[in-house]
Design a protein around this motif. Sequence first.
Motif, PDB file in Angstrom:
ATOM      1  N   CYS A 278      -2.589   6.921   7.425  1.00  0.00           N
ATOM      2  CA  CYS A 278      -3.645   7.622   6.501  1.00  0.00           C
ATOM      3  C   CYS A 278      -4.895   8.038   7.685  1.00  0.00           C
ATOM      4  O   CYS A 278      -5.431   7.031   8.345  1.00  0.00           O
TER       5      CYS A 278
ATOM      6  N   GLY B 295       1.951   7.942   2.142  1.00  0.00           N
ATOM      7  CA  GLY B 295       2.942   6.884   1.649  1.00  0.00           C
ATOM      8  C   GLY B 295       4.147   6.844   2.647  1.00  0.00           C
ATOM      9  O   GLY B 295       4.878   5.676   3.157  1.00  0.00           O
TER      10      GLY B 295
ATOM     11  N   PRO C  98      -1.206  11.242  -1.476  1.00  0.00           N
ATOM     12  CA  PRO C  98      -0.672  10.038  -1.122  1.00  0.00           C
ATOM     13  C   PRO C  98       0.781   9.781  -0.978  1.00  0.00           C
ATOM     14  O   PRO C  98       1.185   8.958  -0.417  1.00  0.00           O
TER      15      PRO C  98
ATOM     16  N   ARG D  65       1.141   3.968  -2.849  1.00  0.00           N
ATOM     17  CA  ARG D  65       0.847   5.409  -2.648  1.00  0.00           C
ATOM     18  C   ARG D  65       1.914   6.205  -3.170  1.00  0.00           C
ATOM     19  O   ARG D  65       1.794   7.489  -3.635  1.00  0.00           O
TER      20      ARG D  65
ATOM     21  N   ASP E  87       0.885  -1.254  -0.010  1.00  0.00           N
ATOM     22  CA  ASP E  87       0.049  -0.015  -0.058  1.00  0.00           C
ATOM     23  C   ASP E  87       0.923   1.296   0.059  1.00  0.00           C
ATOM     24  O   ASP E  87       0.602   2.282  -0.686  1.00  0.00           O
ATOM     25  N   ARG E  88       1.949   1.458   0.711  1.00  0.00           N
ATOM     26  CA  ARG E  88       3.062   2.411   0.688  1.00  0.00           C
ATOM     27  C   ARG E  88       3.517   2.682  -0.313  1.00  0.00           C
ATOM     28  O   ARG E  88       3.541   3.825  -1.170  1.00  0.00           O
TER      29      ARG E  88
END
Length: 65
Positions: free
Chosen positions: A52, A47, A43, A14, A10-11
């Motif tokens: 978040c 990230g 983002p 982003r 996810d990081r």
Amino acid sequence: MFKNNVGGIDRIVRIVVGLALILCFFLFPAASYRWLFLIGIIPLVTGLLGTCALYSIFGIKTCKR
């Protein structure tokens, strides 16, 4: 300060999306919607920091800890 709630993949996604949007800001100087590319800052920062605010509100956690 904030608890980490953004996982590894996810990081990375982003950061890549954030950098791509910021790059578009500089690549398209004549675009009338150019300022919208600055939304890539959000983002990118989430990230880099690993947290978040929306994930915290909805109770989502993609990190393993």
